[in-house]
Design a protein around this motif. Structure first.
Motif, short mmCIF file in Angstrom:
data_model
loop_
_atom_site.label_atom_id
_atom_site.label_comp_id
_atom_site.label_asym_id
_atom_site.label_seq_id
_atom_site.Cartn_x
_atom_site.Cartn_y
_atom_site.Cartn_z
N LEU A 1 -8.94 27.42 -22.69
CA LEU A 1 -8.34 26.36 -23.02
C LEU A 1 -7.31 26.26 -24.11
CD1 LEU A 1 -11.57 24.33 -22.33
CD2 LEU A 1 -9.33 24.63 -21.01
N ASP A 2 -7.66 26.97 -25.25
CA ASP A 2 -6.88 26.56 -26.32
C ASP A 2 -5.17 26.87 -26.36
OD1 ASP A 2 -8.57 25.27 -27.35
OD2 ASP A 2 -9.52 26.12 -29.01
N GLN A 3 -5.71 28.37 -25.88
CA GLN A 3 -4.35 29.03 -25.76
C GLN A 3 -3.58 28.46 -24.30
OE1 GLN A 3 -5.51 33.21 -24.78
NE2 GLN A 3 -6.42 33.44 -27.06
N SER A 4 -3.73 27.58 -23.74
CA SER A 4 -3.19 27.26 -22.72
C SER A 4 -3.26 25.29 -23.37
CB SER A 4 -3.31 27.12 -21.59
OG SER A 4 -3.96 28.12 -20.17
N ASN A 5 -2.94 25.52 -24.69
CA ASN A 5 -2.42 23.99 -25.15
C ASN A 5 -3.85 22.99 -24.98
OD1 ASN A 5 -0.53 24.37 -27.65
ND2 ASN A 5 1.05 24.87 -25.98
N PHE A 6 -4.53 22.95 -24.15
CA PHE A 6 -5.68 22.26 -23.44
C PHE A 6 -6.62 22.22 -24.90
CE2 PHE A 6 -3.89 23.96 -19.49
CZ PHE A 6 -3.77 22.21 -18.78
N ILE A 7 -6.20 21.92 -25.97
CA ILE A 7 -7.16 21.84 -26.85
C ILE A 7 -7.91 20.37 -26.64
CG2 ILE A 7 -5.73 22.95 -29.20
CD1 ILE A 7 -5.08 20.27 -29.24
N ASP A 8 -7.74 19.10 -26.08
CA ASP A 8 -8.41 17.99 -25.80
C ASP A 8 -9.62 17.84 -25.18
OD1 ASP A 8 -7.27 17.20 -28.21
OD2 ASP A 8 -5.72 16.02 -27.58
N THR A 9 -9.68 19.51 -23.87
CA THR A 9 -10.09 19.75 -23.16
C THR A 9 -11.91 20.11 -23.93
OG1 THR A 9 -8.36 20.00 -21.81
CG2 THR A 9 -10.32 20.36 -20.95
N GLY A 10 -12.65 18.66 -23.53
CA GLY A 10 -14.44 19.04 -24.01
C GLY A 10 -14.53 20.54 -22.34
N ILE A 11 -16.01 20.79 -23.46
CA ILE A 11 -16.69 21.93 -23.19
C ILE A 11 -18.51 20.93 -23.19
CG2 ILE A 11 -17.88 23.98 -22.66
CD1 ILE A 11 -15.08 25.16 -23.71
N MET A 12 -18.38 21.05 -21.80
CA MET A 12 -20.14 20.59 -21.34
C MET A 12 -20.89 22.26 -21.38
SD MET A 12 -22.33 17.66 -20.23
CE MET A 12 -21.57 17.49 -17.60
N SER A 13 -21.54 22.24 -22.19
CA SER A 13 -22.16 23.38 -21.81
C SER A 13 -23.92 23.18 -20.86
CB SER A 13 -21.77 24.63 -22.84
OG SER A 13 -23.18 25.85 -22.58
N TYR A 14 -23.36 24.19 -19.74
CA TYR A 14 -25.39 24.33 -19.41
C TYR A 14 -25.86 25.60 -20.72
CZ TYR A 14 -24.25 21.47 -15.20
OH TYR A 14 -23.91 20.67 -14.31
N SER A 15 -26.34 24.90 -21.24
CA SER A 15 -26.96 25.80 -22.76
C SER A 15 -27.87 26.34 -22.99
CB SER A 15 -26.71 25.38 -23.72
OG SER A 15 -25.83 24.84 -24.09
N ALA A 16 -29.66 25.89 -21.55
CA ALA A 16 -30.77 26.16 -21.75
C ALA A 16 -30.79 25.59 -19.48
CB ALA A 16 -31.76 25.48 -22.67
N LYS A 17 -30.52 26.52 -19.03
CA LYS A 17 -30.55 26.26 -17.81
C LYS A 17 -31.88 26.79 -17.05
CE LYS A 17 -28.17 25.98 -13.48
NZ LYS A 17 -26.72 26.18 -12.79
N TYR A 18 -32.41 26.60 -16.76
CA TYR A 18 -33.71 27.38 -16.20
C TYR A 18 -33.86 28.22 -14.56
CZ TYR A 18 -35.53 26.56 -21.13
OH TYR A 18 -36.80 26.51 -21.53
N ALA A 19 -33.90 29.06 -14.87
CA ALA A 19 -34.20 30.20 -13.03
C ALA A 19 -34.90 28.97 -12.24
CB ALA A 19 -34.59 31.14 -12.87
N SER A 20 -34.63 27.49 -11.84
CA SER A 20 -35.72 26.77 -11.31
C SER A 20 -35.86 26.19 -10.40
CB SER A 20 -35.45 25.29 -11.74
OG SER A 20 -36.33 24.21 -11.49
N ALA A 21 -37.11 26.70 -9.21
CA ALA A 21 -36.95 26.05 -7.34
C ALA A 21 -36.86 24.86 -7.44
CB ALA A 21 -38.50 26.27 -6.85
N PHE A 22 -36.33 24.02 -8.82
CA PHE A 22 -35.85 22.49 -8.37
C PHE A 22 -34.95 22.29 -7.73
CE2 PHE A 22 -39.84 21.58 -11.07
CZ PHE A 22 -40.11 20.76 -10.24
N TYR A 23 -33.73 23.33 -7.97
CA TYR A 23 -32.05 22.92 -7.29
C TYR A 23 -32.69 23.58 -5.92
CZ TYR A 23 -31.57 24.77 -12.08
OH TYR A 23 -31.65 25.23 -13.78
N GLY A 24 -33.39 23.52 -4.56
CA GLY A 24 -33.10 23.66 -3.46
C GLY A 24 -32.31 22.88 -3.02
#
Ligand SMILES: NCc1[nH]cc(CCC(=O)O)c1CC(=O)O
Ligand SMILES: [Mg+2]
Length: 329
Positions: free
Chosen positions: A180-203
């Motif tokens: 993103l930075d290299q393409s000049n999108f310095i203001d585009t944010g990142i919301m990371s799914y940091s702790a995403k569990y392998a869950s059966a609730f995604y069905g």
């Protein structure tokens, strides 16, 4: 002198209870997931998610205006892609005129101030239903990160404010931030799914997008080699810390209710906005139980949402957002 302290005094009536209430829910807490499909005039209910819909771009406009009028100012976009457009590398995800790219523009067109976040992962575009590229029965990490970085640039070009990588590949936050930075999108944010569990609730979500892993030889049947083991707690801190160091602006714990211990751990460990995703299965459970008359829908909904915020969430991604806001306003 029994008892000196009478805690019940602070619970005597609603006035005193509201005066001492610690956790208040407002429209500002919510991020609204939206499912987008091709076509026109489409607003189709998702079978396993009662009262939740997939919208074609024209109907998406109405929905976005409605959300804005309710004070809901942030959306998280997902697209349902035709099987014919799916391949192992998710090439369609990079199409500048793809459904996601058009959806971003559509939201910004009708509601320029709406914050637009986009899901970044290969699964809706993958012929195997995986978040990454499949090679010899494995989900390959680094080649996938390259695609995710290109995908993020494509979303930023279309006007996304934040990209939200939900894939759990290692190193993807750094890869995306640098791209993103290299393409000049310095203001585009990142919301990371940091702790995403392998869950059966995604069905139900996988029903909504037709994105479940396929049942094929040499294709893993689940996402356990990249999403986290639900038995683990310390690992969530390690994952979150790495994403913060790689440049995440917002971190996420997902799912919600079964993982509130993780939310509190992350809250106590880091000074960064935390999102919690109350996922499709959590939504479906309450809908089903209340349809049967076994649970009071609105009371349980508010209790769940409040609990997520009480645990430490700053942002709640929830299919209940609209219903909660209507209930409390
Ligand atoms: N990477 C895709 C993605 N992004 C959000 C969800 C789940 C959301 C929900 O269940 O509501 C998933 C499904 C998955 O990982 O299989
Ligand atoms: Mg990670």
């Amino acid at each position: 002198m029994f008892p000196i302290r009478r805690n019940r005094r602070l619970r005597t009536n609603e006035a005193i209870r509201s005066l001492v209430r610690e956790t208040i829910i407002s429209p500002n807490d919510f991020l609204v997931p939206l499912f987008v499909v091709e076509g026109s005039g489409v607003k189709e209910e998702i079978a396993s998610m009662p009262n939740y819909y997939r919208y074609s771009l024209d109907r998406l406009k109405e929905e976005v205006k409605l959300l804005w009028s309710l004070g809901l100012k942030s959306v998280l976009l997902f697209v349902k892609v035709d099987d014919a457009l799916k391949d192992n590398r998710g090439a369609e995800a990079l199409n500048p005129n793809g459904l996601m790219q058009r959806a971003i523009k559509t939201v910004k067109e009708v509601c320029p101030d709406m914050l637009v976040m986009t899901d970044v992962a290969l699964d809706p575009f993958s012929s195997f239903g995986h978040d990454g590229i499949v090679e010899n029965g494995k989900i390959v990490n680094d080649a996938t990160v390259e695609v995710l970085a290109e995908m993020s640039i494509s979303h930023a070009e279309a006007g996304a404010d934040f990209v939200a990588p939900s894939d759990m590949m290692d190193g993807r936050i750094l890869g995306i931030r640098e791209a993103l930075d290299q393409s000049n999108f310095i203001d585009t944010g990142i919301m990371s799914y940091s702790a995403k569990y392998a869950s059966a609730f995604y069905g139900p979500f996988r029903d909504a997008l037709d994105s479940a892993p396929v049942d094929m030889q040499n294709v893993p049947k689940d996402k356990k080699t990249y999403q986290m083991d639900f038995a683990n707690r310390e690992e969530a801190i390690r994952e979150t810390e790495m994403d913060i160091n790689e440049g995440a602006d917002i971190v996420m714990v997902k799912p919600g209710l079964c993982y509130l211990d993780i939310v509190r751990d992350v809250r106590n460990s880091f000074d960064i906005p935390i999102a919690v995703y109350q996922v499709s299965g959590e939504y479906a459970m309450l809908k089903a139980a209340s349809e049967k008359g076994w649970l009071d829908h609105d009371s349980v909904m508010l209790e769940q949402i409040t609990s997520i915020k009480r645990a430490g969430a700053d942002i709640i991604a929830s299919y209940f957002a609209k219903e909660v806001v209507r209930l409390i306003s």
